[in-house]
Design a protein around this motif. Structure first.
Motif, PDB file in Angstrom:
ATOM      1  N   GLU A 476     -21.223  39.390   4.240  1.00 29.23           N
ATOM      2  CA  GLU A 476     -21.450  39.028   3.253  1.00 29.23           C
ATOM      3  C   GLU A 476     -21.171  37.464   2.808  1.00 29.23           C
ATOM      4  O   GLU A 476     -22.312  36.265   2.358  1.00 29.23           O
ATOM      5  CB  GLU A 476     -20.896  39.388   1.785  1.00 29.23           C
ATOM      6  N   LEU A 477     -20.257  36.538   3.572  1.00 31.68           N
ATOM      7  CA  LEU A 477     -20.052  35.260   3.426  1.00 31.68           C
ATOM      8  C   LEU A 477     -21.027  34.814   5.221  1.00 31.68           C
ATOM      9  O   LEU A 477     -20.740  33.406   4.563  1.00 31.68           O
ATOM     10  CB  LEU A 477     -18.036  35.196   4.011  1.00 31.68           C
ATOM     11  N   GLY A 478     -20.763  35.234   5.456  1.00 29.35           N
ATOM     12  CA  GLY A 478     -22.033  34.903   7.214  1.00 29.35           C
ATOM     13  C   GLY A 478     -20.836  34.254   7.590  1.00 29.35           C
ATOM     14  O   GLY A 478     -21.548  32.728   8.566  1.00 29.35           O
ATOM     15  N   VAL A 479     -19.790  34.563   8.270  1.00 30.73           N
ATOM     16  CA  VAL A 479     -18.973  34.172   8.834  1.00 30.73           C
ATOM     17  C   VAL A 479     -19.048  34.268  11.302  1.00 30.73           C
ATOM     18  O   VAL A 479     -20.411  35.100  11.208  1.00 30.73           O
ATOM     19  CB  VAL A 479     -17.517  35.056   9.292  1.00 30.73           C
ATOM     20  N   MET A 480     -19.450  33.040  11.895  1.00 26.08           N
ATOM     21  CA  MET A 480     -19.583  33.176  12.657  1.00 26.08           C
ATOM     22  C   MET A 480     -19.307  33.979  13.611  1.00 26.08           C
ATOM     23  O   MET A 480     -18.515  34.982  13.395  1.00 26.08           O
ATOM     24  CB  MET A 480     -19.595  31.889  13.737  1.00 26.08           C
ATOM     25  N   PRO A 481     -20.283  34.774  14.218  1.00 24.54           N
ATOM     26  CA  PRO A 481     -19.840  36.136  15.106  1.00 24.54           C
ATOM     27  C   PRO A 481     -18.797  35.855  15.993  1.00 24.54           C
ATOM     28  O   PRO A 481     -18.482  35.135  16.435  1.00 24.54           O
ATOM     29  CB  PRO A 481     -20.934  36.122  15.943  1.00 24.54           C
ATOM     30  N   MET A 482     -17.721  36.983  15.132  1.00 19.50           N
ATOM     31  CA  MET A 482     -16.481  37.191  16.717  1.00 19.50           C
ATOM     32  C   MET A 482     -16.704  38.613  16.785  1.00 19.50           C
ATOM     33  O   MET A 482     -17.135  39.664  16.245  1.00 19.50           O
ATOM     34  CB  MET A 482     -14.818  36.886  15.133  1.00 19.50           C
ATOM     35  N   ALA A 544     -13.197  31.289 -10.444  1.00 19.74           N
ATOM     36  CA  ALA A 544     -12.985  30.461 -10.050  1.00 19.74           C
ATOM     37  C   ALA A 544     -14.579  30.043  -9.660  1.00 19.74           C
ATOM     38  O   ALA A 544     -15.826  31.017  -8.881  1.00 19.74           O
ATOM     39  CB  ALA A 544     -12.903  29.016  -9.612  1.00 19.74           C
ATOM     40  N   PRO A 545     -15.539  28.935  -9.866  1.00 15.68           N
ATOM     41  CA  PRO A 545     -16.516  29.301  -8.555  1.00 15.68           C
ATOM     42  C   PRO A 545     -15.921  29.357  -7.172  1.00 15.68           C
ATOM     43  O   PRO A 545     -15.692  27.818  -6.648  1.00 15.68           O
ATOM     44  CB  PRO A 545     -16.933  27.293  -8.932  1.00 15.68           C
ATOM     45  N   GLY A 546     -16.967  29.681  -6.387  1.00 15.41           N
ATOM     46  CA  GLY A 546     -16.498  29.865  -5.388  1.00 15.41           C
ATOM     47  C   GLY A 546     -15.355  30.440  -4.824  1.00 15.41           C
ATOM     48  O   GLY A 546     -14.647  30.848  -3.631  1.00 15.41           O
ATOM     49  N   LEU A 547     -14.786  31.235  -5.587  1.00 18.48           N
ATOM     50  CA  LEU A 547     -13.693  31.702  -5.668  1.00 18.48           C
ATOM     51  C   LEU A 547     -13.738  33.100  -6.093  1.00 18.48           C
ATOM     52  O   LEU A 547     -13.362  33.348  -7.535  1.00 18.48           O
ATOM     53  CB  LEU A 547     -12.639  31.523  -6.639  1.00 18.48           C
ATOM     54  N   ASP A 591     -16.213  22.961  -0.118  1.00 18.02           N
ATOM     55  CA  ASP A 591     -16.317  21.690   0.635  1.00 18.02           C
ATOM     56  C   ASP A 591     -16.158  22.210   2.435  1.00 18.02           C
ATOM     57  O   ASP A 591     -15.216  22.126   3.029  1.00 18.02           O
ATOM     58  CB  ASP A 591     -14.476  21.447   0.446  1.00 18.02           C
ATOM     59  N   GLY A 592     -17.133  22.929   2.464  1.00 16.41           N
ATOM     60  CA  GLY A 592     -17.385  23.345   3.945  1.00 16.41           C
ATOM     61  C   GLY A 592     -16.352  24.451   4.889  1.00 16.41           C
ATOM     62  O   GLY A 592     -15.876  24.943   5.334  1.00 16.41           O
ATOM     63  N   PHE A 593     -15.456  24.691   3.743  1.00 14.89           N
ATOM     64  CA  PHE A 593     -14.546  26.290   3.689  1.00 14.89           C
ATOM     65  C   PHE A 593     -15.174  27.882   3.439  1.00 14.89           C
ATOM     66  O   PHE A 593     -15.666  27.731   2.255  1.00 14.89           O
ATOM     67  CB  PHE A 593     -13.358  26.013   3.280  1.00 14.89           C
ATOM     68  N   ARG A 594     -14.949  28.386   4.157  1.00 17.16           N
ATOM     69  CA  ARG A 594     -15.744  30.144   4.049  1.00 17.16           C
ATOM     70  C   ARG A 594     -14.270  30.848   3.881  1.00 17.16           C
ATOM     71  O   ARG A 594     -13.503  30.491   5.286  1.00 17.16           O
ATOM     72  CB  ARG A 594     -16.666  30.629   4.558  1.00 17.16           C
TER      73      ARG A 594
END
Length: 730
Positions: A476-482, A544-547, A591-594
């Motif tokens: 869901e967060l679209g984390v880079m392939p691991m 909160a927004p984003g959390l 802020d660029g973090f997921r």
């Protein structure tokens, strides 16, 4: 009046060894009576060295050797001689004039490779050194009465019926023969005789023993002498045209150079040793069954069996003509007959599950627990004859996928140059969103549909069981392939596909109620009936927004499976096993973090349908953490760090009801065993990913994965994997 015709042993020098064989067995008389009657003086009828048979340890077999005389002190492994009897005096002194023949045949058994024969020596030589027919007949009956399971008479002409008027100690030959048939509670005793050393067909003088003693004959084995290359020995007698003699004849070595002797007397005791080996393993077998096993498994690889130009007709098979049923093969005789069956009841006759198709495929959650416990070692299975064999069913329990294979598949799915590389496509139209993940072959790995309807959001999904769920935080967060996230959960790995739905209903601005359900099915052509369904309900809180944080409870129901494992046959699992799960997950974007964090724990118990009777106190858990930072701009760098512990059993005790043997009455000896299902180690995947765009059309990505205690095995060496991917868009 009968002619007094003694049994005698012909002894000659041949190739540096002594040739031995008893000659003549149809003569009358014995002792000092010209009328074929002997009554001993000073010893009552039936008195022996011991009144009752010496009890033996399991696996040992009482083998009687009726012979001229013996010097026990010079017999090989003389400690294996447990009883002795002089049939004339009733004493335990079996020394006499001709001890050499008795010693040679006895030492062949006691010096054999099987080692389970315990000898009862019966001296039949009279005070003048003569061995007489009526004494030998009496001796075999007395041997049976003393508990012998195998009786060896290394004399020829034993295949002629004795004169019915012969007696010894007031007992006729027919009575002695019947004692062999009735011995051992009706099981009888295997009666092994020599074919003879005439170099010609056996001559029964027109009065074959199979005509007058058919019950005894079914327990007899006729030993024919063979050469080292599997041919008939030139000096050995053989069954010839007589089909009845062929049916009970079997070949084996003519010589035993260890004792310096050769002849069918040696062949007979070789066969007696083999017969004892079978009875020792399976004392429930009757004499007929055990002897027939040697005949049925005799080798017919001799070139004689390829020829059919023997006998009076010139058309008889030469193997049968000379060797009867073939050359004795003790390994084949001891091997199982037909399929091995694992009993799941109290009696052997009730059958059970085929050992070969009994298996337990374990999910990764079990790690090395079952293998390390040894709980399925030395499980007894039964062949078609009811013979018990100790087998290692632990070999039939295997992880669903080997660690090396699974890691290779995960890396291939990551490799952009591999046809197995997963490509994701997404389409958005208004309130609807549809995404798929597939390989270059067109194989659909996962798909997801989302739709928003007022306060409700509905999602439908499907994915291959060995793939990560498209509903998870990582997806869901679209984390880079691991690499470590290119595999499915232990709960779904068995399934060809998993179908499910999830709903999310807003109860307010920050609180939502969630509900989900999925069901997994194996491939249509799979032998397993394993199925599983899981239902969860929970609450989602937008802190909160984003959390956001989600918590849930759920229930997993499995048929023929448990925590992703499935079994069959004797290792089958229960019809309705349930586990209760609780879990919590956290997602953050700012802020660029997921980032995400997931923790899930399950507990429950289960029943089995085979040897596994129950699993109690089961608890299992899994967890995952991930953090990604992505810069701004089209060529921004991406860094990701993930930590993952796959599903692992933290505690569980499995109970097994295992067949451990059999009793003579056919009942199964069973024992209860237990084993911990907690693996020795705890797998932990630590992975670092880095990617950047080298140009508007090209991108580099680097992954470094380190795994501690792979497969939840504390003794497994840590492994590492590294990947470099370069893609260029045309």
């Amino acid at each position: 009046m009968f002619e007094r015709r003694p049994l005698f042993l012909a002894v000659g020098i041949a190739l540096g060894t002594l040739t031995i064989s008893g000659c003549g067995s149809s003569g009358g008389g014995g002792g000092d009576s010209s009328q074929g009657v002997h009554t001993p003086s000073g010893a009552p009828r039936g008195v022996g060295a011991s009144q009752t048979p010496t009890p033996l340890e399991p696996g040992l077999v009482r083998v009687a050797v009726a012979d001229s005389a013996f010097d026990v002190a010079t017999i090989t492994n003389s400690e294996r001689v447990i009883d002795r009897l002089d049939v004339y005096t009733g004493s335990a002194d079996v020394s006499g004039v001709d001890e050499w023949h008795g010693n040679a045949v006895t030492s062949t058994i006691t010096g054999g490779t099987l080692g389970n024969a315990r000898l009862d020596l019966l001296k039949i030589e009279d005070s003048q050194g003569a061995t007489l027919n009526n004494a030998l007949d009496y001796a075999i009956g007395e041997a049976a009465n003393r508990g012998a399971r195998v009786i060896n008479a290394s004399f020829s002409r034993r295949l002629e019926a004795s004169d019915p008027r012969l007696t010894f100690n007031g007992e006729t030959s027919a009575t002695s023969y019947q004692r062999v048939v009735d011995a051992n509670g009706g099981k009888g005793a295997i009666y092994v005789v020599s074919a003879g050393n005439t170099g010609s067909a056996i001559d029964t003088q027109g009065k074959p023993i199979y005509a007058s003693q058919p019950g005894l004959y079914e327990m007899m084995l006729i030993a024919v002498g063979t050469t080292t290359n599997g041919d008939i020995h030139p000096s050995s007698s053989y069954p010839g045209d007589d089909a009845q003699l062929q049916a009970r004849s079997i070949g084996t070595d003519f010589a035993n150079r260890d004792v310096g002797a050769q002849g069918t007397s040696i062949s007979a005791v070789r066969i007696s040793e083999y017969a004892a080996g079978i009875v020792g393993q399976w004392p429930h077998l009757t004499a007929q069954q055990a002897s027939q096993r040697l005949l049925d498994t005799a080798s017919q690889e001799s070139a004689l069996f390829q020829q059919s130009n023997c006998g009076a007709s010139g058309t008889l098979n030469c193997g049968a003509f000379y060797l009867g049923q073939g050359i004795a093969d003790i390994d084949a005789a001891l091997a199982p007959e037909g399929d091995l069956i694992v009993s799941q009841s109290q009696r052997v006759a009730d059958g059970g599950a085929l050992a070969d198709v009994s298996y337990l495929q374990l999910s990764d959650a079990y790690g090395d627990a079952v293998a390390a416990s040894g709980v399925l070692e030395s499980v007894v299975a039964f062949d078609a004859l009811g013979r018990d064999y100790a087998i290692d069913l632990g070999r039939n329990t295997q992880p669903r996928t080997a660690r090396a294979t699974q890691l290779r598949d995960q890396m291939q799915q990551m490799a952009s140059a591999s046809p197995s590389h997963a490509t994701t496509q997404t389409a958005v139209e208004g309130n609807y969103r549809f995404s798929t993940s597939s390989t270059a072959y067109g194989e659909l790995l996962a798909s997801r549909f989302d739709g928003t309807f007022g306060n409700a959001q509905l999602s439908a999904f499907r994915f291959s069981g060995d793939q990560p769920s498209p509903m998870g935080s990582y997806a869901e967060l679209g984390v880079m392939p691991m690499i470590s996230f290119q595999t499915g959960s232990a709960l779904t790995h068995a399934f060809e596909r998993v179908d499910g739905v999830e709903t999310r209903y807003a109860l307010g601005e920050r609180l939502s109620m969630t509900a989900s359900h999925w069901a997994g099915d194996v491939a249509d052509d799979a032998a397993s009936d394993y199925q599983a369904q899981r239902s969860d309900v929970g609450l989602a809180w937008q802190i909160a927004p984003g959390l956001s944080i989600d918590s849930y409870v759920g229930q997993l129901t499995e048929q023929q499976g448990l925590l992703g494992a499935n079994g069959n046959g004797a290792l089958g699992l229960g019809e309705d096993n349930q586990m209760r799960f609780t879990g919590v997950s956290l997602q953050a974007q700012m802020d660029g973090f997921r980032g995400f964090a997931e923790f899930e724990q399950g507990q429950g118990s289960a029943s089995g349908s085979g040897l596994l009777t129950s699993v109690n106190g089961m608890r299992a858990q899994q967890m995952a953490l991930g953090l990604q930072w992505q810069g701004e701009g089209e060529r921004a760098e991406r860094w990701a760090l993930t930590l993952r512990q796959p599903l692992r059993i933290d505690s569980a005790t499995a109970s097994f009801d295992v067949p451990a043997g059999r009793r003579l009455d056919g009942s199964v000896v069973r024992e209860t065993r237990s084993a911990s299902l907690e693996p020795s180690g705890r797998q932990l995947d630590i992975e670092l990913g880095y990617g950047f765009a080298a140009s508007e059309r090209s991108q580099w990505q680097f992954n470094l994965l380190h795994t501690r205690e792979p497969g939840h095995d504390a003794d497994a060496l840590s492994d590492s994997a590294a990947m470099v991917n370069y893609t260029y868009a045309w």
